[in-house]
Design a protein around this motif. Structure first.
Motif, PDB file in Angstrom:
ATOM      1  N   MET A   1      -6.590  -3.618  13.808  1.00  0.00           N
ATOM      2  CA  MET A   1      -5.492  -3.663  13.506  1.00  0.00           C
ATOM      3  C   MET A   1      -5.261  -3.305  12.000  1.00  0.00           C
ATOM      4  SD  MET A   1      -2.628  -4.724  15.439  1.00  0.00           S
ATOM      5  CE  MET A   1      -2.768  -5.928  16.529  1.00  0.00           C
ATOM      6  N   ASN A   2      -5.920  -3.693  11.242  1.00  0.00           N
ATOM      7  CA  ASN A   2      -5.985  -3.420   9.830  1.00  0.00           C
ATOM      8  C   ASN A   2      -6.244  -2.065   9.680  1.00  0.00           C
ATOM      9  OD1 ASN A   2      -5.367  -6.068   8.899  1.00  0.00           O
ATOM     10  ND2 ASN A   2      -6.656  -5.828   7.070  1.00  0.00           N
ATOM     11  N   GLU A   3      -7.180  -1.433  10.513  1.00  0.00           N
ATOM     12  CA  GLU A   3      -7.636  -0.052  10.152  1.00  0.00           C
ATOM     13  C   GLU A   3      -6.389   0.848  10.671  1.00  0.00           C
ATOM     14  OE1 GLU A   3     -11.080   2.013  12.507  1.00  0.00           O
ATOM     15  OE2 GLU A   3     -12.039   0.233  12.038  1.00  0.00           O
ATOM     16  N   LYS A   8      -1.580   4.015   8.910  1.00  0.00           N
ATOM     17  CA  LYS A   8      -0.170   4.388   9.007  1.00  0.00           C
ATOM     18  C   LYS A   8       0.272   4.447   7.466  1.00  0.00           C
ATOM     19  CE  LYS A   8       1.917   4.711  12.780  1.00  0.00           C
ATOM     20  NZ  LYS A   8       2.761   5.318  13.410  1.00  0.00           N
ATOM     21  N   ILE A   9      -0.494   3.386   6.430  1.00  0.00           N
ATOM     22  CA  ILE A   9       0.185   3.573   5.353  1.00  0.00           C
ATOM     23  C   ILE A   9      -0.277   4.985   4.481  1.00  0.00           C
ATOM     24  CG2 ILE A   9      -0.416   2.609   2.890  1.00  0.00           C
ATOM     25  CD1 ILE A   9      -1.020  -0.128   4.511  1.00  0.00           C
ATOM     26  N   SER A  10      -1.649   5.232   4.848  1.00  0.00           N
ATOM     27  CA  SER A  10      -1.768   6.706   4.494  1.00  0.00           C
ATOM     28  C   SER A  10      -1.022   7.848   4.995  1.00  0.00           C
ATOM     29  CB  SER A  10      -3.330   7.058   4.634  1.00  0.00           C
ATOM     30  OG  SER A  10      -3.535   7.230   6.018  1.00  0.00           O
ATOM     31  N   GLN A  11      -0.468   7.806   6.188  1.00  0.00           N
ATOM     32  CA  GLN A  11       0.390   8.683   6.788  1.00  0.00           C
ATOM     33  C   GLN A  11       1.831   8.489   6.193  1.00  0.00           C
ATOM     34  OE1 GLN A  11      -0.623  10.963   9.782  1.00  0.00           O
ATOM     35  NE2 GLN A  11      -2.483  10.461   8.608  1.00  0.00           N
ATOM     36  N   LEU A  12       2.185   7.225   6.039  1.00  0.00           N
ATOM     37  CA  LEU A  12       3.516   7.207   5.224  1.00  0.00           C
ATOM     38  C   LEU A  12       3.589   7.841   3.828  1.00  0.00           C
ATOM     39  CD1 LEU A  12       4.497   3.599   6.495  1.00  0.00           C
ATOM     40  CD2 LEU A  12       5.757   5.464   6.812  1.00  0.00           C
ATOM     41  N   LEU A  13       2.330   7.785   3.367  1.00  0.00           N
ATOM     42  CA  LEU A  13       2.550   8.209   1.630  1.00  0.00           C
ATOM     43  C   LEU A  13       1.941   9.566   1.771  1.00  0.00           C
ATOM     44  CD1 LEU A  13       0.932   5.122   0.248  1.00  0.00           C
ATOM     45  CD2 LEU A  13       3.113   5.667   0.067  1.00  0.00           C
ATOM     46  N   ALA A  14       1.604  10.333   2.813  1.00  0.00           N
ATOM     47  CA  ALA A  14       0.999  11.529   2.688  1.00  0.00           C
ATOM     48  C   ALA A  14       1.886  12.718   1.958  1.00  0.00           C
ATOM     49  CB  ALA A  14       0.837  12.098   4.413  1.00  0.00           C
ATOM     50  N   CYS A  34      -7.662  -8.860   5.279  1.00  0.00           N
ATOM     51  CA  CYS A  34      -7.877  -9.701   6.278  1.00  0.00           C
ATOM     52  C   CYS A  34      -7.878 -11.105   6.005  1.00  0.00           C
ATOM     53  CB  CYS A  34      -8.760  -8.921   7.321  1.00  0.00           C
ATOM     54  SG  CYS A  34      -9.221 -10.321   8.647  1.00  0.00           S
ATOM     55  N   SER A  35      -7.380 -11.918   6.486  1.00  0.00           N
ATOM     56  CA  SER A  35      -7.537 -13.448   6.212  1.00  0.00           C
ATOM     57  C   SER A  35      -8.017 -14.245   7.523  1.00  0.00           C
ATOM     58  CB  SER A  35      -6.018 -14.049   5.730  1.00  0.00           C
ATOM     59  OG  SER A  35      -5.286 -14.190   6.691  1.00  0.00           O
ATOM     60  N   ILE A  36      -8.367 -13.422   8.708  1.00  0.00           N
ATOM     61  CA  ILE A  36      -8.921 -14.177   9.713  1.00  0.00           C
ATOM     62  C   ILE A  36      -9.833 -15.456   9.440  1.00  0.00           C
ATOM     63  CG2 ILE A  36     -10.594 -12.687  10.775  1.00  0.00           C
ATOM     64  CD1 ILE A  36      -8.048 -14.109  12.707  1.00  0.00           C
ATOM     65  N   ARG A  37     -10.887 -14.887   8.596  1.00  0.00           N
ATOM     66  CA  ARG A  37     -11.815 -15.992   8.087  1.00  0.00           C
ATOM     67  C   ARG A  37     -11.661 -16.132   6.553  1.00  0.00           C
ATOM     68  NH1 ARG A  37     -13.529 -14.057  12.768  1.00  0.00           N
ATOM     69  NH2 ARG A  37     -13.906 -12.184  11.622  1.00  0.00           N
ATOM     70  N   GLU A  38     -12.305 -17.189   6.250  1.00  0.00           N
ATOM     71  CA  GLU A  38     -12.039 -17.402   4.727  1.00  0.00           C
ATOM     72  C   GLU A  38     -13.112 -16.430   3.949  1.00  0.00           C
ATOM     73  OE1 GLU A  38     -13.374 -21.271   3.412  1.00  0.00           O
ATOM     74  OE2 GLU A  38     -12.381 -21.380   1.821  1.00  0.00           O
ATOM     75  N   GLU A  60      -2.912   3.335 -16.099  1.00  0.00           N
ATOM     76  CA  GLU A  60      -1.787   4.164 -15.274  1.00  0.00           C
ATOM     77  C   GLU A  60      -2.169   3.932 -13.935  1.00  0.00           C
ATOM     78  OE1 GLU A  60      -3.924   5.575 -17.428  1.00  0.00           O
ATOM     79  OE2 GLU A  60      -5.148   7.313 -16.106  1.00  0.00           O
ATOM     80  N   LEU A  61      -3.528   3.585 -13.511  1.00  0.00           N
ATOM     81  CA  LEU A  61      -3.797   3.352 -12.175  1.00  0.00           C
ATOM     82  C   LEU A  61      -3.038   2.174 -11.390  1.00  0.00           C
ATOM     83  CD1 LEU A  61      -5.869   3.067  -9.582  1.00  0.00           C
ATOM     84  CD2 LEU A  61      -7.231   1.580 -11.023  1.00  0.00           C
ATOM     85  N   ILE A  62      -2.376   2.455 -10.422  1.00  0.00           N
ATOM     86  CA  ILE A  62      -1.527   1.359  -9.575  1.00  0.00           C
ATOM     87  C   ILE A  62      -2.433   0.657  -8.584  1.00  0.00           C
ATOM     88  CG2 ILE A  62       0.507   0.888  -7.982  1.00  0.00           C
ATOM     89  CD1 ILE A  62       1.678   3.691  -9.311  1.00  0.00           C
ATOM     90  N   LEU A  63      -2.190  -0.656  -8.725  1.00  0.00           N
ATOM     91  CA  LEU A  63      -3.320  -1.423  -7.817  1.00  0.00           C
ATOM     92  C   LEU A  63      -2.215  -2.260  -6.825  1.00  0.00           C
ATOM     93  CD1 LEU A  63      -5.967  -2.939  -9.916  1.00  0.00           C
ATOM     94  CD2 LEU A  63      -6.141  -1.140  -8.136  1.00  0.00           C
ATOM     95  N   ALA A  64      -2.381  -2.183  -5.605  1.00  0.00           N
ATOM     96  CA  ALA A  64      -1.658  -2.818  -4.447  1.00  0.00           C
ATOM     97  C   ALA A  64      -2.516  -3.464  -3.609  1.00  0.00           C
ATOM     98  CB  ALA A  64      -0.720  -1.846  -3.901  1.00  0.00           C
ATOM     99  N   VAL A  65      -1.993  -4.794  -3.075  1.00  0.00           N
ATOM    100  CA  VAL A  65      -2.542  -5.518  -2.181  1.00  0.00           C
ATOM    101  C   VAL A  65      -1.747  -5.707  -0.991  1.00  0.00           C
ATOM    102  CG1 VAL A  65      -3.820  -7.870  -1.610  1.00  0.00           C
ATOM    103  CG2 VAL A  65      -4.078  -6.858  -3.997  1.00  0.00           C
ATOM    104  N   GLY A  66      -2.192  -5.334   0.280  1.00  0.00           N
ATOM    105  CA  GLY A  66      -1.298  -5.285   1.407  1.00  0.00           C
ATOM    106  C   GLY A  66      -1.932  -6.357   2.309  1.00  0.00           C
ATOM    107  N   GLY A  67      -1.385  -6.694   3.566  1.00  0.00           N
ATOM    108  CA  GLY A  67      -2.153  -7.144   4.556  1.00  0.00           C
ATOM    109  C   GLY A  67      -2.102  -8.867   4.730  1.00  0.00           C
ATOM    110  N   CYS A  68      -2.760  -9.573   5.436  1.00  0.00           N
ATOM    111  CA  CYS A  68      -2.702 -10.892   5.691  1.00  0.00           C
ATOM    112  C   CYS A  68      -2.773 -11.557   4.481  1.00  0.00           C
ATOM    113  CB  CYS A  68      -3.584 -11.231   7.022  1.00  0.00           C
ATOM    114  SG  CYS A  68      -2.696 -10.257   8.454  1.00  0.00           S
TER     115      CYS A  68
END
Ligand code: SAH
Ligand code: SF4
Length: 429
Positions: A1-3, A8-14, A34-38, A60-68
């Motif tokens: 699911m994360n893959e 999708k994210i890379s395509q949205l930003l293409a 992923c947060s399925i396990r600790e 100038e590098l932007i860091l983003a954290v997505g997902g669960c």
């Protein structure tokens, strides 16, 4: 699911960004979590610790954290790792392009609203040229989950179950096939309940038949099936749809009725085994794989023996086995009878060796037989070897020219191990 979400994210930003494998040269790094396990959650913070050094070198590098983990931790991520600028949950991926455009340096944003009607949009697959489309792709058919298994964080971080409209799914499948994708896996936490909430929609078996009829699609798979919802209409599809591969991932989790009940799985060991019997009756050669959890709260030695007994009975081709990991928001984390970690570890060792034994037994049956294989690429372990995949999802290592990558070949299996097969390309294709 994360893959799938990452793609999708890379395509949205293409249109604004180009993918790179080198984090030293990236202008934007998105950690899709992923947060399925600790353990998966811990990995996020250790990776962010590493990325902090890059950020110090190049502010100038932007860091983003997505997902669960982003969904679960929300602003805590910005507090704990203040060098991160964007935190976004699974329902906010579409906002990312605009947020990146308007992001002023060093301003942070947290987007973690869960929407009851969120549907991943169709984005045509962007390829640089005809040769860079993948051979395999995922297509999400539904998001979220309503099952609330007592151990599972998914319903809490991915929200309520929503099925994607079938025309969107078919459009995405046709687009991928037109770009050269040969093997498509339909994705959902519980694909068998596809469309059931929207009474006017197609059900899963109907959707499967429509996707299976897309011209040019060579291989179709789906995951994950919940045993309680797997019906005869879906089992019949394995017989009727030529491109539907003979492989089913059917998570058992536990072979003990007591544990299944406390997990809120809503099927018994006997009901699970009945479904396996129906599947093997319809498609004798089907490969069956599963997920198992050891050390769920209250699991006794006898309960664990029941799991081993089902594993021996079903003879899974492959399985993912995990030690139970208490997760936030779930009921099981508050159960008083947690199993000590050393007991979980011992059970996992025994389970893995039983799984290897049964997988070896099943794989050995293929030796001397011919299988239709999609040659997928060069082996990671040995650049002189190719890897291929059977319809039953077994990996075959073989010798052959790189020109064969992307083609289907008849392969004779020459030997087997518990995790893969060896083969030779048959002379008569
Ligand atoms: N929707 C799918 C699976 C989603 S999670 C299903 O119902 O089968 C993938 C697997 O992770 C699960 O099948 C389960 O075996 C495992 N898992 C989920 N939560 C877990 C937890 N808290 N501890 C250990 N394993 C877990
Ligand atoms: Fe989690 Fe159960 Fe839903 Fe699977 S069906 S995602 S295990 S709650």
């Amino acid at each position: 699911m994360n893959e799938y979400d990452s793609l999708k994210i890379s395509q949205l930003l293409a249109s604004d960004y180009e993918l790179t494998q080198d984090k030293e040269e990236a202008d934007l790094i998105i950690v899709n979590t992923c947060s399925i396990r600790e353990k998966a959650e811990h990995k996020v913070y250790s990776l962010l610790g590493h990325l902090k050094k890059l950020k110090a070198k190049r502010p100038e590098l932007i860091l983003a954290v997505g997902g669960c983990v982003a969904q679960q931790e929300k602003e805590n991520i910005l507090r704990r790792t203040p060098f991160v600028e964007i935190v976004f949950g699974p329902h906010s991926i579409c906002e990312l392009p605009d947020v990146l455009k308007s992001l002023e340096t060093r301003k942070s944003i947290c987007m973690t609203e869960l929407k009851d009607d969120f549907v991943i949009p169709f984005v045509p697959f962007a390829t640089k040229d005809d040769s860079d489309a993948p051979l395999k792709a995922f297509v999400t058919i539904m998001q979220g989950c309503d099952n609330f298994c007592a151990y599972c964080v998914v319903p809490h971080v991915r929200g309520r179950e929503v099925s994607r409209p079938s025309d969107l799914i078919l459009e995405e499948v046709r687009d991928l096939v037109s770009k050269g994708v040969k093997d498509i896996t339909l994705l959902g936490q519980n694909v068998n309940s596809y469309g059931l909430k929207q009474k006017t929609s197609k059900n899963f078996a109907q959707l499967l038949r429509e996707v299976g009829a897309v011209p040019g699609l060579e291989r179709l798979r789906f995951t994950t099936s919940h045993p309680k919802d797997l019906g005869m209409d879906t089992i019949d599809c394995f017989r009727d749809i030529p491109c539907l591969c003979e492989h089913l991932h059917l998570p058992l989790q536990s072979g003990s009725d007591n544990v299944l009940k406390r997990m809120n799985r809503r099927y018994s060991k006997a009901q699970y085994l009945e479904k396996i019997a129906a599947l093997r009756d319809a498609v004798p050669e089907i490969s069956i794989t599963t997920d198992l959890i050891v050390g769920f709260p209250g699991e006794t030695d006898e309960d664990f023996e029941q799991t081993l007994s089902v594993v021996r009975q079903v003879e899974y081709e492959q399985a993912f086995a995990f030690k139970y990991s208490p997760r936030p928001f779930t009921r099981a984390k508050d159960f008083s009878d947690q199993v000590p970690d050393d007991v979980k570890s011992e059970r996992l060792t025994v389970l893995l060796s039983t799984l290897n034994e049964v997988a070896m037994k099943r794989h050995s049956r293929l030796v001397g037989k011919e299988q239709e294989a999609l040659i997928e690429g060069v082996s990671k372990a040995d650049p002189n070897e190719l890897t291929a995949r059977t319809r039953g999802n077994h990996v075959i290592n073989l010798r052959g020219s790189r020109d064969l990558i992307g083609t289907f070949r008849k392969v004779r299996i020459t030997s087997a191990s518990y995790h893969s097969l060896r083969g030779e390309i048959s002379l008569n294709p």
